[in-house]
Design a protein around this motif. Sequence first.
Motif, PDB file in Angstrom:
ATOM      1  N   PRO A  36       7.051   0.388   0.062  1.00  0.00           N
ATOM      2  CA  PRO A  36       5.765   0.593  -0.050  1.00  0.00           C
ATOM      3  C   PRO A  36       5.281   1.664   1.216  1.00  0.00           C
ATOM      4  O   PRO A  36       6.218   1.455   2.219  1.00  0.00           O
ATOM      5  CB  PRO A  36       5.075  -1.015   0.425  1.00  0.00           C
ATOM      6  CG  PRO A  36       6.075  -1.921   0.064  1.00  0.00           C
ATOM      7  CD  PRO A  36       7.546  -1.056   0.186  1.00  0.00           C
ATOM      8  N   ASP A  37       4.390   2.286   0.844  1.00  0.00           N
ATOM      9  CA  ASP A  37       3.912   3.313   1.824  1.00  0.00           C
ATOM     10  C   ASP A  37       3.705   2.779   3.319  1.00  0.00           C
ATOM     11  O   ASP A  37       4.113   3.296   4.380  1.00  0.00           O
ATOM     12  CB  ASP A  37       2.650   4.186   1.511  1.00  0.00           C
ATOM     13  CG  ASP A  37       2.752   4.583   0.326  1.00  0.00           C
ATOM     14  OD1 ASP A  37       3.957   5.359   0.121  1.00  0.00           O
ATOM     15  OD2 ASP A  37       1.728   5.180  -0.293  1.00  0.00           O
ATOM     16  N   SER A  38       3.333   1.564   3.347  1.00  0.00           N
ATOM     17  CA  SER A  38       3.138   1.040   4.598  1.00  0.00           C
ATOM     18  C   SER A  38       4.363   0.654   5.527  1.00  0.00           C
ATOM     19  O   SER A  38       4.300   0.504   6.660  1.00  0.00           O
ATOM     20  CB  SER A  38       2.102  -0.121   4.521  1.00  0.00           C
ATOM     21  OG  SER A  38       2.607  -1.270   3.592  1.00  0.00           O
ATOM     22  N   LEU A  39       5.307   0.377   4.754  1.00  0.00           N
ATOM     23  CA  LEU A  39       6.587   0.225   5.289  1.00  0.00           C
ATOM     24  C   LEU A  39       7.519   1.518   5.388  1.00  0.00           C
ATOM     25  O   LEU A  39       8.687   1.372   6.149  1.00  0.00           O
ATOM     26  CB  LEU A  39       7.241  -0.873   4.755  1.00  0.00           C
ATOM     27  CG  LEU A  39       6.572  -2.204   4.712  1.00  0.00           C
ATOM     28  CD1 LEU A  39       7.379  -3.272   3.741  1.00  0.00           C
ATOM     29  CD2 LEU A  39       6.286  -2.669   5.922  1.00  0.00           C
ATOM     30  N   ARG A  40       7.152   2.639   4.953  1.00  0.00           N
ATOM     31  CA  ARG A  40       8.162   3.647   5.094  1.00  0.00           C
ATOM     32  C   ARG A  40       8.376   4.098   6.451  1.00  0.00           C
ATOM     33  O   ARG A  40       9.369   4.597   6.780  1.00  0.00           O
ATOM     34  CB  ARG A  40       7.897   4.728   4.199  1.00  0.00           C
ATOM     35  CG  ARG A  40       7.999   4.480   2.803  1.00  0.00           C
ATOM     36  CD  ARG A  40       7.753   5.568   1.866  1.00  0.00           C
ATOM     37  NE  ARG A  40       7.868   5.473   0.301  1.00  0.00           N
ATOM     38  CZ  ARG A  40       7.072   5.747  -0.618  1.00  0.00           C
ATOM     39  NH1 ARG A  40       6.339   6.652  -0.435  1.00  0.00           N
ATOM     40  NH2 ARG A  40       6.973   5.275  -1.808  1.00  0.00           N
ATOM     41  N   LYS A  41       7.291   3.973   7.375  1.00  0.00           N
ATOM     42  CA  LYS A  41       7.693   4.580   8.553  1.00  0.00           C
ATOM     43  C   LYS A  41       8.710   3.817   9.364  1.00  0.00           C
ATOM     44  O   LYS A  41       9.276   4.209  10.481  1.00  0.00           O
ATOM     45  CB  LYS A  41       6.139   4.468   9.563  1.00  0.00           C
ATOM     46  CG  LYS A  41       5.684   3.009   9.714  1.00  0.00           C
ATOM     47  CD  LYS A  41       4.358   2.832  10.311  1.00  0.00           C
ATOM     48  CE  LYS A  41       3.964   1.750  10.458  1.00  0.00           C
ATOM     49  NZ  LYS A  41       3.003   1.250   9.763  1.00  0.00           N
ATOM     50  N   ASN A  42       9.025   2.493   9.115  1.00  0.00           N
ATOM     51  CA  ASN A  42      10.017   1.819   9.665  1.00  0.00           C
ATOM     52  C   ASN A  42      11.535   2.141   9.374  1.00  0.00           C
ATOM     53  O   ASN A  42      12.217   1.669  10.002  1.00  0.00           O
ATOM     54  CB  ASN A  42       9.723   0.493   9.320  1.00  0.00           C
ATOM     55  CG  ASN A  42       8.501  -0.259   9.716  1.00  0.00           C
ATOM     56  OD1 ASN A  42       7.985   0.263  10.577  1.00  0.00           O
ATOM     57  ND2 ASN A  42       8.072  -0.871   8.788  1.00  0.00           N
ATOM     58  N   GLY A  43      11.643   3.012   8.350  1.00  0.00           N
ATOM     59  CA  GLY A  43      12.827   3.580   8.008  1.00  0.00           C
ATOM     60  C   GLY A  43      13.603   2.668   6.969  1.00  0.00           C
ATOM     61  O   GLY A  43      13.099   1.604   6.649  1.00  0.00           O
ATOM     62  N   GLY A  44      14.689   2.743   6.719  1.00  0.00           N
ATOM     63  CA  GLY A  44      15.509   2.042   6.022  1.00  0.00           C
ATOM     64  C   GLY A  44      15.516   2.468   4.620  1.00  0.00           C
ATOM     65  O   GLY A  44      14.974   3.251   3.915  1.00  0.00           O
TER      66      GLY A  44
END
Length: 120
Positions: A36-44
């Motif tokens: 999800p877009d909201s989690l992409r910033k966390n990497g992985g």
Amino acid sequence: MLKRIDHIQLAAPEGGEEKAREFFGDILSMEEVGKPDSLRKNGGVWFSLGVQQLHIGIEEPFTPARKAHPAFEVDDLQEAVDTLEDRGVAVKKDDRLPGAERCYIQDPFGNRIELLQWVD
């Protein structure tokens, strides 16, 4: 109370996404799924296997899981072992689980993974 396992998460060091794609996607043939877009910033990176998912999350400082591990059932353990060894993956066989043939491998980050085939 519990319904099913939705996903399992393993950790990887910062910048490990491409190695994860090579190992879980190319070697183990898991399908990458979008985060999800909201989690992409966390990497992985996330993968699917049937209805379950395997999430590779970025963790700093990183320490591989050497004992805790996911276990994946395979149709033909020897075929899986041959394929993995052909791809340069070290395989450690284990015969201590009654009714199963199994082995352990490590992902590129040192996390333990079990592969097993139940036998009659």
